[in-house]
Design a protein around this motif. Structure first.
Motif, PDB file in Angstrom:
ATOM      1  N   LEU A   8       0.209   2.268  -4.383  1.00  0.00           N
ATOM      2  CA  LEU A   8      -0.493   1.181  -5.066  1.00  0.00           C
ATOM      3  C   LEU A   8      -1.351   0.390  -4.089  1.00  0.00           C
ATOM      4  CD1 LEU A   8      -0.788  -0.326  -7.810  1.00  0.00           C
ATOM      5  CD2 LEU A   8       0.967  -1.874  -6.958  1.00  0.00           C
ATOM      6  N   GLY A   9      -0.839   0.138  -2.907  1.00  0.00           N
ATOM      7  CA  GLY A   9      -1.607  -0.605  -1.908  1.00  0.00           C
ATOM      8  C   GLY A   9      -2.852   0.144  -1.455  1.00  0.00           C
ATOM      9  N   PHE A  10      -2.699   1.421  -1.123  1.00  0.00           N
ATOM     10  CA  PHE A  10      -3.849   2.188  -0.658  1.00  0.00           C
ATOM     11  C   PHE A  10      -4.875   2.416  -1.760  1.00  0.00           C
ATOM     12  CE2 PHE A  10      -1.100   3.689   2.914  1.00  0.00           C
ATOM     13  CZ  PHE A  10      -1.897   3.160   3.920  1.00  0.00           C
ATOM     14  N   THR A  11      -4.420   2.698  -2.962  1.00  0.00           N
ATOM     15  CA  THR A  11      -5.382   2.926  -4.043  1.00  0.00           C
ATOM     16  C   THR A  11      -6.102   1.632  -4.428  1.00  0.00           C
ATOM     17  OG1 THR A  11      -3.625   2.718  -5.685  1.00  0.00           O
ATOM     18  CG2 THR A  11      -4.238   4.944  -4.997  1.00  0.00           C
ATOM     19  N   SER A  12      -5.394   0.506  -4.382  1.00  0.00           N
ATOM     20  CA  SER A  12      -6.070  -0.755  -4.709  1.00  0.00           C
ATOM     21  C   SER A  12      -7.090  -1.113  -3.631  1.00  0.00           C
ATOM     22  CB  SER A  12      -5.062  -1.878  -4.909  1.00  0.00           C
ATOM     23  OG  SER A  12      -4.319  -2.097  -3.734  1.00  0.00           O
ATOM     24  N   LEU A  39     -13.078   9.011  -7.813  1.00  0.00           N
ATOM     25  CA  LEU A  39     -12.734   7.706  -8.380  1.00  0.00           C
ATOM     26  C   LEU A  39     -11.736   7.846  -9.526  1.00  0.00           C
ATOM     27  CD1 LEU A  39     -16.189   5.916  -8.415  1.00  0.00           C
ATOM     28  CD2 LEU A  39     -14.243   5.415  -6.952  1.00  0.00           C
ATOM     29  N   LEU A  40     -11.911   8.857 -10.346  1.00  0.00           N
ATOM     30  CA  LEU A  40     -10.984   9.095 -11.445  1.00  0.00           C
ATOM     31  C   LEU A  40      -9.600   9.461 -10.917  1.00  0.00           C
ATOM     32  CD1 LEU A  40     -10.605   9.354 -14.509  1.00  0.00           C
ATOM     33  CD2 LEU A  40     -11.235  11.752 -14.267  1.00  0.00           C
ATOM     34  N   ALA A  41      -9.549  10.304  -9.899  1.00  0.00           N
ATOM     35  CA  ALA A  41      -8.261  10.707  -9.315  1.00  0.00           C
ATOM     36  C   ALA A  41      -7.539   9.510  -8.700  1.00  0.00           C
ATOM     37  CB  ALA A  41      -8.480  11.790  -8.273  1.00  0.00           C
ATOM     38  N   VAL A  42      -8.252   8.668  -7.991  1.00  0.00           N
ATOM     39  CA  VAL A  42      -7.639   7.488  -7.378  1.00  0.00           C
ATOM     40  C   VAL A  42      -7.206   6.496  -8.451  1.00  0.00           C
ATOM     41  CG1 VAL A  42      -8.094   5.504  -5.882  1.00  0.00           C
ATOM     42  CG2 VAL A  42      -8.824   7.773  -5.187  1.00  0.00           C
ATOM     43  N   ALA A  43      -7.993   6.352  -9.507  1.00  0.00           N
ATOM     44  CA  ALA A  43      -7.620   5.452 -10.594  1.00  0.00           C
ATOM     45  C   ALA A  43      -6.355   5.943 -11.298  1.00  0.00           C
ATOM     46  CB  ALA A  43      -8.768   5.316 -11.586  1.00  0.00           C
ATOM     47  N   ILE A  44      -6.227   7.248 -11.471  1.00  0.00           N
ATOM     48  CA  ILE A  44      -5.014   7.799 -12.095  1.00  0.00           C
ATOM     49  C   ILE A  44      -3.801   7.560 -11.201  1.00  0.00           C
ATOM     50  CG2 ILE A  44      -3.884   9.966 -12.736  1.00  0.00           C
ATOM     51  CD1 ILE A  44      -6.587  10.857 -13.882  1.00  0.00           C
ATOM     52  N   LEU A  45      -3.961   7.752  -9.891  1.00  0.00           N
ATOM     53  CA  LEU A  45      -2.864   7.457  -8.960  1.00  0.00           C
ATOM     54  C   LEU A  45      -2.482   5.985  -9.003  1.00  0.00           C
ATOM     55  CD1 LEU A  45      -3.780   9.526  -5.788  1.00  0.00           C
ATOM     56  CD2 LEU A  45      -1.857   9.886  -7.335  1.00  0.00           C
ATOM     57  N   PHE A  46      -3.476   5.121  -9.116  1.00  0.00           N
ATOM     58  CA  PHE A  46      -3.223   3.682  -9.215  1.00  0.00           C
ATOM     59  C   PHE A  46      -2.398   3.358 -10.456  1.00  0.00           C
ATOM     60  CE2 PHE A  46      -4.470  -0.516 -10.785  1.00  0.00           C
ATOM     61  CZ  PHE A  46      -4.166  -1.313  -9.689  1.00  0.00           C
ATOM     62  N   VAL A  47      -2.801   3.916 -11.595  1.00  0.00           N
ATOM     63  CA  VAL A  47      -2.091   3.652 -12.849  1.00  0.00           C
ATOM     64  C   VAL A  47      -0.674   4.225 -12.811  1.00  0.00           C
ATOM     65  CG1 VAL A  47      -2.082   4.193 -15.319  1.00  0.00           C
ATOM     66  CG2 VAL A  47      -4.177   3.424 -14.228  1.00  0.00           C
ATOM     67  N   LEU A  48      -0.518   5.422 -12.268  1.00  0.00           N
ATOM     68  CA  LEU A  48       0.819   6.017 -12.182  1.00  0.00           C
ATOM     69  C   LEU A  48       1.746   5.208 -11.275  1.00  0.00           C
ATOM     70  CD1 LEU A  48       0.227   9.869 -12.013  1.00  0.00           C
ATOM     71  CD2 LEU A  48       1.339   8.563 -13.823  1.00  0.00           C
ATOM     72  N   SER A  49       1.238   4.744 -10.161  1.00  0.00           N
ATOM     73  CA  SER A  49       2.092   3.964  -9.271  1.00  0.00           C
ATOM     74  C   SER A  49       2.419   2.609  -9.885  1.00  0.00           C
ATOM     75  CB  SER A  49       1.437   3.797  -7.906  1.00  0.00           C
ATOM     76  OG  SER A  49       0.233   3.079  -8.009  1.00  0.00           O
ATOM     77  N   ILE A  54       6.590  -0.723 -12.673  1.00  0.00           N
ATOM     78  CA  ILE A  54       7.016  -1.482 -13.854  1.00  0.00           C
ATOM     79  C   ILE A  54       8.299  -0.910 -14.450  1.00  0.00           C
ATOM     80  CG2 ILE A  54       6.386  -2.052 -16.237  1.00  0.00           C
ATOM     81  CD1 ILE A  54       3.486  -2.331 -15.228  1.00  0.00           C
ATOM     82  N   VAL A  55       8.363   0.417 -14.598  1.00  0.00           N
ATOM     83  CA  VAL A  55       9.553   1.019 -15.218  1.00  0.00           C
ATOM     84  C   VAL A  55      10.649   1.313 -14.223  1.00  0.00           C
ATOM     85  CG1 VAL A  55       9.228   2.174 -17.436  1.00  0.00           C
ATOM     86  CG2 VAL A  55       8.086   3.034 -15.460  1.00  0.00           C
ATOM     87  N   GLY A  56      10.343   1.289 -12.943  1.00  0.00           N
ATOM     88  CA  GLY A  56      11.355   1.543 -11.933  1.00  0.00           C
ATOM     89  C   GLY A  56      11.616   3.001 -11.653  1.00  0.00           C
ATOM     90  N   LYS A  57      10.628   3.855 -11.937  1.00  0.00           N
ATOM     91  CA  LYS A  57      10.768   5.286 -11.667  1.00  0.00           C
ATOM     92  C   LYS A  57       9.973   5.658 -10.424  1.00  0.00           C
ATOM     93  CE  LYS A  57      11.697   7.504 -16.026  1.00  0.00           C
ATOM     94  NZ  LYS A  57      11.272   8.562 -16.919  1.00  0.00           N
ATOM     95  N   GLN A  58      10.441   6.663  -9.742  1.00  0.00           N
ATOM     96  CA  GLN A  58       9.758   7.173  -8.557  1.00  0.00           C
ATOM     97  C   GLN A  58       8.876   8.356  -8.970  1.00  0.00           C
ATOM     98  OE1 GLN A  58      10.531   5.885  -5.449  1.00  0.00           O
ATOM     99  NE2 GLN A  58       9.225   7.192  -4.252  1.00  0.00           N
ATOM    100  N   PHE A  59       7.569   8.213  -8.874  1.00  0.00           N
ATOM    101  CA  PHE A  59       6.671   9.287  -9.258  1.00  0.00           C
ATOM    102  C   PHE A  59       6.269  10.156  -8.086  1.00  0.00           C
ATOM    103  CE2 PHE A  59       5.940   6.782 -13.083  1.00  0.00           C
ATOM    104  CZ  PHE A  59       6.083   7.782 -14.016  1.00  0.00           C
ATOM    105  N   PHE A  60       6.283   9.601  -6.892  1.00  0.00           N
ATOM    106  CA  PHE A  60       5.792  10.350  -5.734  1.00  0.00           C
ATOM    107  C   PHE A  60       6.895  10.582  -4.740  1.00  0.00           C
ATOM    108  CE2 PHE A  60       2.320   7.765  -7.403  1.00  0.00           C
ATOM    109  CZ  PHE A  60       1.473   8.773  -7.769  1.00  0.00           C
TER     110      PHE A  60
END
Length: 60
Positions: A8-12, A39-49, A54-60
């Motif tokens: 989240l930090g790097f993508t933001s 830009l789309l790939a980074v935005a998707i990573l941002f949203v996933l992180s 928010i839900v407390g799941k580990q995606f990466f």
């Protein structure tokens, strides 16, 4: 959970810098040279992180 915050930090930072460069390029009248796919790939990573935090799941 720490990896989500790291992603989240790097993508933001990337998206924020891209936005600032877009504003600068628009002001100076130069071409905006970022590829939309990246830009789309980074935005998707941002949203996933963000969702993972928010839900407390580990995606990466």
């Amino acid at each position: 959970m720490g990896v989500n915050y790291l992603v989240l930090g790097f993508t933001s930072l990337y998206l924020g810098g891209t936005f600032l460069y877009y504003k600068y390029a628009k002001k100076k009248g130069i071409a905006f040279r970022y590829k939309p796919f990246y830009l789309l790939a980074v935005a998707i990573l941002f949203v996933l992180s963000l969702y993972g935090i928010i839900v407390g799941k580990q995606f990466f």
